[in-house]
Design an enzyme around this catalytic site. Structure first.
Site, mmCIF file in Angstrom:
data_model
loop_
_atom_site.group_PDB
_atom_site.id
_atom_site.type_symbol
_atom_site.label_atom_id
_atom_site.label_comp_id
_atom_site.label_asym_id
_atom_site.label_seq_id
_atom_site.Cartn_x
_atom_site.Cartn_y
_atom_site.Cartn_z
ATOM 1 N N THR A 153 0.827 -1.204 0.000
ATOM 2 C CA THR A 153 0.000 0.000 0.000
ATOM 3 C C THR A 153 0.863 1.257 0.000
ATOM 4 O O THR A 153 0.680 2.149 -0.831
ATOM 5 C CB THR A 153 -0.968 -0.003 1.199
ATOM 6 N N LYS B 152 5.083 10.555 21.254
ATOM 7 C CA LYS B 152 5.152 11.481 22.399
ATOM 8 C C LYS B 152 3.766 11.850 22.913
ATOM 9 O O LYS B 152 3.634 12.627 23.843
ATOM 10 C CB LYS B 152 5.879 12.769 21.989
HETATM 11 C C1 NCD Z 1 -3.963 -5.993 3.737
HETATM 12 C C2 NCD Z 1 -4.188 -5.002 4.873
HETATM 13 O O1 NCD Z 1 -3.265 -4.289 5.274
HETATM 14 O O2 NCD Z 1 -5.313 -4.966 5.318
HETATM 15 N N1 NCD Z 1 -2.714 -5.814 3.104
HETATM 16 C C3 NCD Z 1 -2.635 -4.945 2.059
HETATM 17 O O3 NCD Z 1 -2.817 -3.753 2.213
HETATM 18 N N2 NCD Z 1 -2.410 -5.453 0.835
HETATM 19 C C4 NCD Z 1 -4.190 -7.406 4.123
HETATM 20 C C5 NCD Z 1 -3.389 -8.000 5.249
HETATM 21 O O4 NCD Z 1 -2.531 -7.349 5.847
HETATM 22 O O5 NCD Z 1 -3.615 -9.182 5.538
#
Ligand code: NCD
Length: 305
Positions: free
Chosen positions: A54, A83
């Site tokens: 992401t 903090k």
């Molecule tokens: C997901 C999340 O962060 O919700 N990951 C992602 O953004 N591709 C899924 C996960 O962490 O299992």
């Protein structure tokens, strides 16, 4: 202000606009002809929870559109939140430096709290087990691209349906399209939250809640695997009990439709055997790549471009 906090905020027309923008961006990127539409903009990415796809795809998306990026990873310990600074104060400061803010946090509702004080668009990159709208949209984009349609599909969700914010974001988008049937496969401790099941019943959508993966394999057009979200458990013993509930193995493939697709938001921990990766139905790495184009489209949406 075009904030992006939940997939529930979008009309079907807006969703289709974002998807078609992403499709045209993908075509242009293939010819290395991305337009520098965000030249002179600064995007701030602040992540209070771990992320690979992401954060880095949002940053790549911003850079490909000509923007600059300022980034705080591990913000839980490396920003002033450590903090005791409130999210509102952090947001006030970030919007005085940047033109849009991409934010991930372990607490539900944080993006909406930030939005209330921010003078710049906020993009929710995941708030606890609640929402992950850019993931929901890239998942929808992937289904459209791979299956050629978003209606009359049989879609099976497997794993931690209680905590999966990616499922919670994808569901409202899929409900914009008619004729879909849903299967929810999970240990009973991780079942779909009740309000989702209630909404499906009210809307007279066909769905089944099951505890066996094998049953749905011959039916599913889309098999969406999820990771058991260890970080959401209060008690590690409860996690240990359910952690390896479902593993998709190579031997399962022969029971699946020839044109089905296997999705996973990633990271996978022990839900999909890597032996499956070479099968053409394994769509999860293509799904992750689609994130780049969809996030480029979402940044343009946030700037009303
Ligand atoms: C997901 C999340 O962060 O919700 N990951 C992602 O953004 N591709 C899924 C996960 O962490 O299992």
């Amino acid at each position: 202000m075009p904030n992006i906090f939940s997939t529930n905020q979008f009309t079907k027309a807006e969703v289709e606009q974002i998807l078609s923008r992403a499709f045209s961006i993908e075509k242009k990127c293939a010819k290395e002809a991305c337009e520098q539409l965000l030249k002179d903009k600064i995007i701030a990415c602040i992540f209070f929870e771990p992320s690979t796809r992401t954060r880095l795809s949002f940053e790549a998306a911003a850079l490909r559109l000509g923007a600059s990026v300022i980034s705080a990873e591990n913000a839980e310990t490396s920003s002033s939140s450590y903090k005791g600074e409130t999210i509102e104060d952090t947001a006030r400061i970030l919007c005085s430096y940047a033109d849009a803010i991409v934010m991930r946090h372990h607490k539900e509702g944080v993006a909406e709290a930030a939005m209330k004080v921010s003078t710049k668009p906020i993009i929710n990159a995941g708030d606890g087990a609640n929402q992950h709208p850019s993931q929901g949209l890239l998942d929808l984009y992937t289904i459209q691209k791979e299956n050629g349609r978003l209606e009359n599909l049989k879609i099976a969700f497997v794993g931690d349906l209680l905590h999966s914010r990616t499922l919670h974001s994808l569901m409202p988008l899929l409900l914009l399209y008619p004729g879909n049937t849903f299967y929810f496969i999970s240990p009973k401790e991780l079942a779909l939250p009740e309000e989702y099941a209630r909404e499906l019943t009210e809307k007279k959508i066909t769905f089944k809640e099951l505890q066996s993966l094998e049953e749905v394999l011959p039916e599913a057009d889309v098999l969406y695997m999820t990771r058991v979200q260890k970080e959401r458990f209060k008690n590690i013993a409860d996690y240990e009990k359910v952690k390896d509930s479902f593993l998709l193995k190579a031997e399962h493939l022969k029971n699946m439709k020839k044109n089905a697709i296997i999705m996973h938001p990633l990271p996978r921990v022990n839900e999909i055997d890597p032996a499956i990766d070479a099968d053409s139905r394994a769509a999860y790495f293509r799904q992750a790549q689609n994130g780049l184009y969809v996030r480029m489209a979402l940044l343009l949406y946030a700037f009303k471009l």
